[in-house]
Scaffold this active site. Structure first.
Site, PDB file in Angstrom:
ATOM      1  N   GLU A 110       0.883  -1.160  -0.122  1.00  0.00           N
ATOM      2  CA  GLU A 110       0.036  -0.001  -0.010  1.00  0.00           C
ATOM      3  C   GLU A 110       0.793   1.126   0.061  1.00  0.00           C
ATOM      4  OE1 GLU A 110      -2.675  -1.576   3.412  1.00  0.00           O
ATOM      5  OE2 GLU A 110      -4.120  -0.688   1.846  1.00  0.00           O
ATOM      6  N   GLU A 130      -4.051  -9.375   3.496  1.00  0.00           N
ATOM      7  CA  GLU A 130      -4.776  -9.024   4.610  1.00  0.00           C
ATOM      8  C   GLU A 130      -6.187  -9.815   4.819  1.00  0.00           C
ATOM      9  OE1 GLU A 130      -3.727  -6.769   2.550  1.00  0.00           O
ATOM     10  OE2 GLU A 130      -2.727  -5.101   3.747  1.00  0.00           O
TER      11      GLU A 130
HETATM   12  N1  T1G Z   1       3.442  -7.484  12.060  1.00  0.00           N
HETATM   13  C1  T1G Z   1       4.204  -7.845  13.109  1.00  0.00           C
HETATM   14  N2  T1G Z   1       5.019  -8.859  13.226  1.00  0.00           N
HETATM   15  C2  T1G Z   1       5.123  -9.400  11.859  1.00  0.00           C
HETATM   16  C3  T1G Z   1       4.657  -9.147  10.834  1.00  0.00           C
HETATM   17  C4  T1G Z   1       3.667  -8.185  10.822  1.00  0.00           C
HETATM   18  N3  T1G Z   1       2.868  -7.547   9.761  1.00  0.00           N
HETATM   19  N4  T1G Z   1       4.797  -9.982   9.704  1.00  0.00           N
HETATM   20  C5  T1G Z   1       5.926 -10.951  10.382  1.00  0.00           C
HETATM   21  N5  T1G Z   1       6.080 -10.576  11.847  1.00  0.00           N
HETATM   22  C6  T1G Z   1       6.819 -11.376  12.545  1.00  0.00           C
HETATM   23  C7  T1G Z   1       6.487 -12.801  12.894  1.00  0.00           C
HETATM   24  O1  T1G Z   1       5.457 -12.856  13.700  1.00  0.00           O
HETATM   25  C8  T1G Z   1       7.993 -13.173  13.276  1.00  0.00           C
HETATM   26  O2  T1G Z   1       7.785 -12.705  14.746  1.00  0.00           O
HETATM   27  C9  T1G Z   1       8.841 -12.333  12.540  1.00  0.00           C
HETATM   28  O3  T1G Z   1       8.256 -11.379  12.061  1.00  0.00           O
HETATM   29  C10 T1G Z   1       9.260 -12.817  11.353  1.00  0.00           C
HETATM   30  O4  T1G Z   1       8.150 -13.560  10.394  1.00  0.00           O
HETATM   31  C11 T1G Z   1      -3.184  -1.598   6.976  1.00  0.00           C
HETATM   32  C12 T1G Z   1      -3.807  -3.846   7.858  1.00  0.00           C
HETATM   33  C13 T1G Z   1       6.650 -11.097   6.174  1.00  0.00           C
HETATM   34  C14 T1G Z   1       6.612 -13.089   4.478  1.00  0.00           C
HETATM   35  O5  T1G Z   1      -0.006 -10.320   6.257  1.00  0.00           O
HETATM   36  O6  T1G Z   1       3.563 -13.090   5.882  1.00  0.00           O
HETATM   37  O7  T1G Z   1      -0.599  -4.351   6.756  1.00  0.00           O
HETATM   38  O8  T1G Z   1       8.414 -15.188  15.555  1.00  0.00           O
HETATM   39  O9  T1G Z   1       8.664 -16.025  10.902  1.00  0.00           O
HETATM   40  O10 T1G Z   1       9.271 -16.775   7.351  1.00  0.00           O
HETATM   41  O11 T1G Z   1      -3.606  -2.628   4.950  1.00  0.00           O
HETATM   42  O12 T1G Z   1       6.064 -13.008   8.133  1.00  0.00           O
HETATM   43  O13 T1G Z   1      10.128 -13.638  15.241  1.00  0.00           O
HETATM   44  O14 T1G Z   1       8.815 -13.334  16.946  1.00  0.00           O
HETATM   45  O15 T1G Z   1       6.987 -14.954   9.039  1.00  0.00           O
HETATM   46  O16 T1G Z   1      10.604 -14.552   6.672  1.00  0.00           O
HETATM   47  C15 T1G Z   1      -0.210  -7.639   6.394  1.00  0.00           C
HETATM   48  C16 T1G Z   1       2.569 -11.060   7.354  1.00  0.00           C
HETATM   49  C17 T1G Z   1      -0.367  -6.836   7.643  1.00  0.00           C
HETATM   50  C18 T1G Z   1       2.413 -10.349   6.199  1.00  0.00           C
HETATM   51  C19 T1G Z   1       8.072 -12.911   6.365  1.00  0.00           C
HETATM   52  N6  T1G Z   1       1.012  -8.177   6.305  1.00  0.00           N
HETATM   53  N7  T1G Z   1       3.846 -11.727   7.624  1.00  0.00           N
HETATM   54  O17 T1G Z   1       8.248 -14.452   6.680  1.00  0.00           O
HETATM   55  O18 T1G Z   1       9.278 -14.698   8.808  1.00  0.00           O
HETATM   56  S1  T1G Z   1      -1.776  -6.123   8.162  1.00  0.00           S
HETATM   57  C20 T1G Z   1       0.989  -9.555   6.304  1.00  0.00           C
HETATM   58  C21 T1G Z   1       4.393 -12.860   6.572  1.00  0.00           C
HETATM   59  C22 T1G Z   1      -1.615  -4.683   7.210  1.00  0.00           C
HETATM   60  C23 T1G Z   1      -2.940  -2.616   6.224  1.00  0.00           C
HETATM   61  C24 T1G Z   1      -2.830  -4.077   6.940  1.00  0.00           C
HETATM   62  C25 T1G Z   1       5.608 -13.145   6.954  1.00  0.00           C
HETATM   63  C26 T1G Z   1       6.860 -12.605   5.990  1.00  0.00           C
HETATM   64  P1  T1G Z   1       8.866 -13.800  15.732  1.00  0.00           P
HETATM   65  P2  T1G Z   1       8.117 -14.829  10.041  1.00  0.00           P
HETATM   66  P3  T1G Z   1       9.689 -15.140   7.095  1.00  0.00           P
END
Ligand code: T1G
Length: 706
Positions: A110, A130
């Site tokens: 975004e 999302e």
């Molecule tokens: N927020 C907080 N923590 C996050 C995070 C996030 N968005 N993404 C990952 N982490 C943490 C995860 O819990 C882990 O923590 C560490 O980072 C490594 O993640 C307004 C509302 C990015 C592809 O849905 O798909 O934006 O265990 O083990 O395999 O429109 O994380 O180390 O303590 O998964 O390299 C939308 C979610 C958010 C993407 C990386 N975004 N993340 O994968 O590492 S809502 C998502 C992933 C949003 C807006 C909306 C994957 C990754 P810990 P990991 P990875």
């Protein structure tokens, strides 16, 4: 799981005429409110610096940004919001370019959409996932993506939540320039210089014309709605996404943003957001346990598998698919040939479906070797036995393995319920013994219960978790008991379903009610799928030690005595005419149930679907609490992950223990107390549940970081 302080920074520096703005919040550059404040400050700095002609946004480390920090959801939302940040980027008086490496997901995409141009190196991936968290792109994505990409493409991205590689993103205009190398910084800066040289000015995405064909856009929205009506049955946010995209077509941009914000907040307030985000974090927390924190895993380069039956072959495929060599040992040539053919059948099916080529199958099978002699295992690092589920048979296998395996080799059993401590006690190296309970089909099901016997060395537990990572599995640590975590709890809630059936509800109503809760299948459909003979064998095994005061519903035995095991025998609880997989209710089964009610002197009564679900879930939650109380599961979230990945529990509810917190533990305990008056033995409340209710706590309070 809670991150108290908001970490990370946004830094900026001038490179010639470009202000380079870097998002820095390891490991995924999640955009918490500090990052969002920093981005706005960076844009203001760029506007006020006369030596700056353009801005380039980039992420520190391997990623651009994994989106907004999802740990903020469920708490008071912190300003500035992402839509404010995106609007500020887009309004910047100087051209803004997003230079993407790694992932740009959710809010990451975004802010790239809010930029005026987008560059990505070819290994980058973008997406709006999302929907998988029960929300929607709330940073203006539902309004900008349709304008830039058209309604059809935008809806597909938002409703699937899939990741798109940079090359594909470039084909539909999400990326303006595709990098050639691996360095988003230098190639991105080159692209910005080119834009400046061309005097390419600001290009606000809100002015893009992807929705100019209103008829086609409306048709795309209609088609999206029709396609998810069944697929997303029971879900909340997919329909809100469509409503938001509809607003992008029907409303001016600013009004559309307000509509998006309203719908986003509705999703945030939904229990489905809480459930799905709980699932997201829980499937990451299960990897964190004392053993994997303190010690390194043992190296393994080769895997031995004893037994080439259904499970042995499935495990072999999972290991081969991970790129590891497999040495399969069977008792004789005929069995070994059968074992190899069971493996080849999996790959031949993939060839038939066009998923792999014959050459790929050849290359994989080249990593398979077979032997009928245990001596061949002398150099193997890790062995998994998957022989017949009988303790004496497995003990003999363990003895033979002990005779041939090198020191330090890990010895794993794939038993689904037998006592792993008893197996470990069979050989003089219990410290090397672990349970690896795969779920059938082992090459497909992601759940792996890692059963930890009392004398195992911590680095063997760490090795099991390392193997799970290599195999792409989700491991859950389980203690030793009959059925470990999943099957132990399954036996109890299936017992509850059988009691409801004997008391008056048909198996068909029960299955329907459980499907209505969100399971893909009900308990009786599941029994017909996996085969009633498996449960029958378990019941016969336990009959000698069964508590005579415990209620025992004999209806399943009546069906098994007739050989009605389910799909494999053409009938079970359901009829499967001509081997169809869609079962039909069977009047003969209902007659048998009536006979059993008469024999048990039960006057059948009616049940509402709600009551069926309350009983079914109360049994699951109560036994889950006992499993945590006894330390068989480390935390309630471990039980949740077992059910999300091994038993088809609806992900939007987060798992049985998360669901219990959502309903409220007092309400759950009240139900159990009411049922306890009917059957005090079956419905004895978990002491942990009683204690949590007494102190006003919930299961989440036990999920704290280990
Ligand atoms: N927020 C907080 N923590 C996050 C995070 C996030 N968005 N993404 C990952 N982490 C943490 C995860 O819990 C882990 O923590 C560490 O980072 C490594 O993640 C307004 C509302 C990015 C592809 O849905 O798909 O934006 O265990 O083990 O395999 O429109 O994380 O180390 O303590 O998964 O390299 C939308 C979610 C958010 C993407 C990386 N975004 N993340 O994968 O590492 S809502 C998502 C992933 C949003 C807006 C909306 C994957 C990754 P810990 P990991 P990875």
């Amino acid at each position: 799981m809670e991150h108290e302080d908001q970490f990370g920074t946004v830094t900026w520096e001038r490179r010639d005429r470009v202000l380079l703005v870097k998002i820095d919040n390891a490991p995924v550059n999640a955009m918490n409110f500090r990052i969002r404040q920093g981005l706005i400050a960076a844009i203001e700095t760029a506007e006020n610096d006369k030596q700056v002609d353009a801005v380039m946004l980039i992420g520190a480390g391997h990623n651009f940004s994994g989106g907004v920090d999802i740990r903020e959801f469920g708490k008071p939302l912190l300003e500035p919001s992402l839509p404010d940040v995106c609007n500020r980027i887009e309004a910047c008086t100087k051209p803004v370019v997003a230079a993407i490496q790694g992932v740009a997901l959710g809010g990451g995409t975004e802010i790239a959409l809010a930029a005026h141009y987008r560059f990505a190196i070819n290994t980058a991936k973008l997406g709006l996932p999302e929907v998988g968290l029960g929300i929607l792109p709330g940073g203006g994505g539902t309004q900008r993506a349709p304008r830039l990409l058209g309604a059809k493409v935008a809806l597909e991205l938002m409703l699937t939540g899939r990741r798109v590689d940079a090359a594909e993103a470039h084909t539909f205009g999400l990326i303006d320039r595709l990098g050639k190398g691996e360095d988003a910084l230098s190639e991105g800066l080159t692209y910005v210089e080119e834009l400046l040289h061309l005097r390419a000015g600001r290009r606000p995405t809100r002015d893009a014309t992807g929705l100019s064909d209103k008829t086609a856009s409306a048709a795309a929205i209609q088609a999206a709605h029709a396609s998810i009506a069944e697929k997303a049955r029971g879900l909340f946010s997919p329909f809100k996404i469509i409503e938001a995209v509809n607003a992008s077509l029907e409303q001016p941009f600013e009004e559309g943003l307000r509509t998006e914000r309203r719908l986003f907040l509705e999703c945030i307030a939904s229990p489905q957001r809480a459930g799905l985000i709980h699932a997201f974090f829980s499937e990451r927390e299960v990897w964190k346990l004392p053993e994997t924190r303190q010690v390194a895993p043992r190296e393994f380069r080769s895997v031995g598998i004893i037994g080439g039956g259904l499970m042995g072959a499935g495990i072999a495929v999972a290991v081969l698919d991970a790129g590891l060599p497999v040495l399969m040992v069977e008792r004789d040539e005929a069995s070994l040939t059968r074992g190899r053919s069971n493996i080849e059948k999996v790959y031949d099916r993939l060839i038939q479906r066009g998923r792999i080529s014959a050459e790929q199958k050849e290359r994989v099978m080249a990593r398979w070797t077979g032997s009928t002699s245990y001596a061949a295992l002398g150099d193997v690092d890790l062995v998994i036995e998957a022989v017949f589920e009988d303790l004496s048979v497995k003990k003999e296998v363990f003895q033979r393995l002990n005779d041939v395996l090198k020191n330090g080799a890990v010895i794993a059993t794939n038993t689904s319920y037998l006592d792993v401590d008893a197996l470990a006690a069979e050989i003089p190296r219990p410290q090397d013994v672990i349970g690896l309970h795969f779920f059938s089909p082992a090459n497909v099901m992601k759940l792996l219960e890692v059963v930890v016997p009392s004398k195992v060395s911590p680095d063997v537990v760490a090795t099991a978790f390392d193997l799970a990572k290599r195999l792409g599995k989700i491991p859950v640590r389980a203690g030793v008991c009959d059925g470990f975590i999943g099957n132990r709890i399954l036996a109890v809630f299936r017992g509850a379903a059988e009691a409801i059936m004997e008391d008056g509800a048909s198996p068909y109503q029960i299955d329907n009610a459980v499907r209505g809760f969100g399971f893909a299948m009900g308990p009786f459909q599941t029994s017909d799928l996996s085969g009633g003979d498996i449960g029958w064998a378990t019941r016969k095994r336990r009959s000698a030690t069964r508590n005579p005061n415990a209620r025992y519903v004999e209806i399943p035995d009546r069906l098994c005595e007739r050989g009605w095991f389910g799909q494999k025998s053409g009938r079970g609880y359901y009829l499967y005419p001509e081997g169809s997989r869609q079962g039909m209710p069977d009047p003969e089964v209902e007659a048998i149930i009536d006979d059993e009610r008469r024999r048990a002197q039960i006057t059948p009564r009616t049940f509402t679907d709600d009551e069926i679900v309350h009983r079914y879930m109360a049994a699951m939650i109560n036994e889950g609490a006992k499993v945590v109380e006894e330390g068989i599961a480390l935390r309630p979230l471990d039980v949740d992950v077992v059910f999300l990945y091994g038993y088809g529990f609806p992900r939007f509810r987060g798992g049985p223990m998360k669901y219990a917190d959502t309903v409220g533990l007092k309400a759950v305990l009240d139900n159990i107390r009411a049922f306890e008056r009917e059957d005090p033995l079956f419905w004895r409340p978990s002491q942990l549940l009683v204690d949590l209710v007494a102190r006003g706590d919930n299961f989440a309070s036990l999920n704290g970081g280990l």
